[in-house]
Design an enzyme around this catalytic site. Structure first.
Site, PDB file in Angstrom:
ATOM      1  NE  ARG A 169     -53.361 -67.877  22.365  1.00  0.00           N
ATOM      2  CZ  ARG A 169     -52.980 -68.398  21.203  1.00  0.00           C
ATOM      3  NH1 ARG A 169     -53.850 -68.505  20.208  1.00  0.00           N
ATOM      4  NH2 ARG A 169     -51.763 -68.864  21.035  1.00  0.00           N
ATOM      5  CB  SER A 247     -49.810 -66.980  28.637  1.00  0.00           C
ATOM      6  OG  SER A 247     -48.822 -67.848  28.181  1.00  0.00           O
ATOM      7  CD  GLU A 344     -53.806 -66.339  26.734  1.00  0.00           C
ATOM      8  OE1 GLU A 344     -53.074 -65.901  25.835  1.00  0.00           O
ATOM      9  OE2 GLU A 344     -53.642 -67.444  27.277  1.00  0.00           O
TER      10      GLU A 344
HETATM   11  P1  NAP Z   1     -43.111 -69.143  21.905  1.00  0.00           P
HETATM   12  O1  NAP Z   1     -43.148 -70.448  21.181  1.00  0.00           O
HETATM   13  O2  NAP Z   1     -41.883 -68.707  22.603  1.00  0.00           O
HETATM   14  O3  NAP Z   1     -43.597 -67.992  20.929  1.00  0.00           O
HETATM   15  C1  NAP Z   1     -43.636 -66.657  21.396  1.00  0.00           C
HETATM   16  C2  NAP Z   1     -44.423 -65.829  20.413  1.00  0.00           C
HETATM   17  O4  NAP Z   1     -43.833 -65.927  19.125  1.00  0.00           O
HETATM   18  C3  NAP Z   1     -45.877 -66.231  20.261  1.00  0.00           C
HETATM   19  O5  NAP Z   1     -46.603 -65.040  20.044  1.00  0.00           O
HETATM   20  C4  NAP Z   1     -45.877 -67.055  19.000  1.00  0.00           C
HETATM   21  O6  NAP Z   1     -47.088 -66.942  18.306  1.00  0.00           O
HETATM   22  C5  NAP Z   1     -44.794 -66.402  18.187  1.00  0.00           C
HETATM   23  N1  NAP Z   1     -44.137 -67.347  17.295  1.00  0.00           N
HETATM   24  C6  NAP Z   1     -43.084 -68.180  17.575  1.00  0.00           C
HETATM   25  N2  NAP Z   1     -42.735 -68.879  16.492  1.00  0.00           N
HETATM   26  C7  NAP Z   1     -43.587 -68.506  15.503  1.00  0.00           C
HETATM   27  C8  NAP Z   1     -43.725 -68.890  14.135  1.00  0.00           C
HETATM   28  N3  NAP Z   1     -42.930 -69.781  13.566  1.00  0.00           N
HETATM   29  N4  NAP Z   1     -44.724 -68.311  13.419  1.00  0.00           N
HETATM   30  C9  NAP Z   1     -45.541 -67.403  13.975  1.00  0.00           C
HETATM   31  N5  NAP Z   1     -45.445 -67.000  15.252  1.00  0.00           N
HETATM   32  C10 NAP Z   1     -44.485 -67.541  16.021  1.00  0.00           C
HETATM   33  O7  NAP Z   1     -44.352 -69.069  22.925  1.00  0.00           O
HETATM   34  P2  NAP Z   1     -44.566 -69.700  24.363  1.00  0.00           P
HETATM   35  O8  NAP Z   1     -44.997 -68.619  25.243  1.00  0.00           O
HETATM   36  O9  NAP Z   1     -43.473 -70.631  24.754  1.00  0.00           O
HETATM   37  O10 NAP Z   1     -45.865 -70.602  24.090  1.00  0.00           O
HETATM   38  C11 NAP Z   1     -45.791 -71.736  23.225  1.00  0.00           C
HETATM   39  C12 NAP Z   1     -47.041 -71.837  22.400  1.00  0.00           C
HETATM   40  O11 NAP Z   1     -48.156 -72.056  23.270  1.00  0.00           O
HETATM   41  C13 NAP Z   1     -47.342 -70.569  21.617  1.00  0.00           C
HETATM   42  O12 NAP Z   1     -47.842 -70.930  20.371  1.00  0.00           O
HETATM   43  C14 NAP Z   1     -48.367 -69.878  22.468  1.00  0.00           C
HETATM   44  O13 NAP Z   1     -49.229 -69.021  21.755  1.00  0.00           O
HETATM   45  C15 NAP Z   1     -49.134 -71.070  23.022  1.00  0.00           C
HETATM   46  N6  NAP Z   1     -49.885 -70.764  24.234  1.00  0.00           N
HETATM   47  C16 NAP Z   1     -51.245 -70.756  24.132  1.00  0.00           C
HETATM   48  C17 NAP Z   1     -52.031 -70.456  25.237  1.00  0.00           C
HETATM   49  C18 NAP Z   1     -53.520 -70.452  25.082  1.00  0.00           C
HETATM   50  O14 NAP Z   1     -54.041 -70.726  24.024  1.00  0.00           O
HETATM   51  N7  NAP Z   1     -54.236 -70.142  26.118  1.00  0.00           N
HETATM   52  C19 NAP Z   1     -51.439 -70.160  26.443  1.00  0.00           C
HETATM   53  C20 NAP Z   1     -50.054 -70.196  26.523  1.00  0.00           C
HETATM   54  C21 NAP Z   1     -49.266 -70.481  25.398  1.00  0.00           C
HETATM   55  P3  NAP Z   1     -48.434 -67.726  18.748  1.00  0.00           P
HETATM   56  O15 NAP Z   1     -48.843 -67.204  20.069  1.00  0.00           O
HETATM   57  O16 NAP Z   1     -49.374 -67.389  17.653  1.00  0.00           O
HETATM   58  O17 NAP Z   1     -48.085 -69.165  18.731  1.00  0.00           O
END
Ligand code: NAP
Length: 349
Positions: A169, A247, A344
């Site tokens: 990020r 987020s 963020e």
């Molecule tokens: P989530 O899927 O519940 O995951 C929570 C955390 O666990 C995140 O830090 C995610 O990493 C990590 N994680 C889960 N499974 C993983 C795996 N197999 N390998 C490595 N890391 C893993 O997260 P959520 O809040 O519901 O969001 C879903 C996805 O949307 C996530 O990937 C999140 O990063 C992304 N998101 C992106 C933005 C943005 O780019 N602005 C905003 C909101 C959410 P990661 O964060 O690296 O995926």
């Protein structure tokens, strides 16, 4: 709309948080020439103070507003090359295009690369700035070249991904400033490396569970988009109805030793190893299970019931209320875990 500069324009109407005072000056640019004109105006009238607004989905604007020129990026266009012998396709996109319109267009053509990044709000130009990522894919990994206006030299430059310092990020664009302390680069166009014959990345549990439940053994890019949209809409508030910037904080990445110490105290704390040996921990879990802050409200502001990482404006929250509530969460997380979390969301004031 012809290029005009307006005065005293309320910014709350341009942000998904629905918070923020007026911009002293405001314009919308649809071409690189107009961007050049806008930058000249900012130099001559606002001592070079400007702010680029994309979809307004990742900003928290002060109620005092912004004293310089706000430039709404509206350079459009999505152009695909023909596939080469290996199936590689280049897609050139204007910075003002909606990110999800772009993703839907690629998925509609059956192209691989951006499907895991479905349903993320904002614009194409904002995506590299915070290196958006979801379900195991980061935008930095599929970028071919970025065209940007260099506010230091007043020229257009092309940046290769290696020059952009992409990390979790984060990127060069967030950090590097010009001599006036303003963002050095304004992205006007992004070229993406896509593929006509790639493969699906379903490394995340939520995605695999979705396909298992649906009985989909060999998902297509369209299936992946559908899965991501279904998962995201269940977890996140509908930004057309609820004021939010999604987020609010980044998920922290901590040392393996710090993670082991926390696991000794909280045995269920999830953790995902990074390539460099550190561990990424889901902040939503900490805010919910350790701090007890999921779904709570204070005045006009609160955390979302289905996802504690999301701060919501319950209708009337001010900048100060959100900033105070966010600071309270930062303090709570630090007290309970020793982790220092970073927003963020970008503060504009
Ligand atoms: P989530 O899927 O519940 O995951 C929570 C955390 O666990 C995140 O830090 C995610 O990493 C990590 N994680 C889960 N499974 C993983 C795996 N197999 N390998 C490595 N890391 C893993 O997260 P959520 O809040 O519901 O969001 C879903 C996805 O949307 C996530 O990937 C999140 O990063 C992304 N998101 C992106 C933005 C943005 O780019 N602005 C905003 C909101 C959410 P990661 O964060 O690296 O995926």
């Amino acid at each position: 709309m012809p290029f005009t500069i307006r005065e005293n324009v309320p910014l709350r109407d341009f942000t998904t948080f629905r918070i923020g005072g007026p911009a002293a000056f405001f314009c919308e640019v649809t071409t690189e020439d107009e961007l050049g004109e806008a930058m000249s105006f900012a130099r001559e009238t606002c001592d070079g103070r400007f702010f680029i607004l994309g979809g307004g989905s990742n900003v928290l604007v002060n109620d005092r507003g912004f004293s310089g020129l706000v430039i709404r990026m509206h350079i459009l266009g999505i152009h695909f090359s023909d596939a080469d012998a290996a199936g590689r396709v280049l897609c050139t996109v204007g910075a003002g295009e909606s990110w999800d319109t772009f993703v839907a267009t690629c998925v509609g053509r059956g192209l691989y690369g951006v499907e895991n990044l479905s349903w993320i709000p904002g614009t194409v130009g904002a995506a590299p700035v915070q290196n958006i990522g979801a379900y195991g894919v980061e935008v930095g990994s599929i970028i071919g070249i970025i065209r940007a206006y260099d506010t230091e030299t007043d020229t257009f430059v092309s940046l290769a991904p290696e020059q952009c310092n992409f990390s979790y990020r984060d990127s060069l664009f967030k950090k590097i400033k010009n001599s006036k302390g303003q963002a050095r680069y304004v992205i006007t166009q992004v070229v993406f490396n896509l593929s006509a014959n790639g493969s699906i990345n379903n490394s995340y549990k939520d995605v695999r569970d979705y396909f298992t439940k649906k009985g989909v053994a060999f998902p297509t890019v369209a299936d992946m988009r559908e899965a991501v949209i279904s998962i995201r809409t269940q977890k996140l508030p509908d930004i057309s109805k609820v004021g939010t910037a999604g987020s609010f904080f980044k998920n922290p990445i901590i040392s393996a030793e710090a993670y082991a110490a926390l696991r000794a105290k909280y045995p269920d704390l999830p953790g995902f190893p990074e390539k460099d040996g550190r561990v990424k921990v889901p902040l939503a879990w900490i805010i919910d299970k350790i701090c007890g802050y999921r779904g709570i409200s204070k005045g006009g502001v609160g955390t979302f019931q289905n996802q504690a990482l999301v701060i919501v404006n319950n209708g009337s929250a001010s900048f100060a209320e959100v900033a105070t509530f966010a600071a309270e969460i930062v303090l709570k997380v630090k007290e309970k875990t020793g982790i220092v979390v970073e927003p963020e969301v970008q503060y504009v004031d």
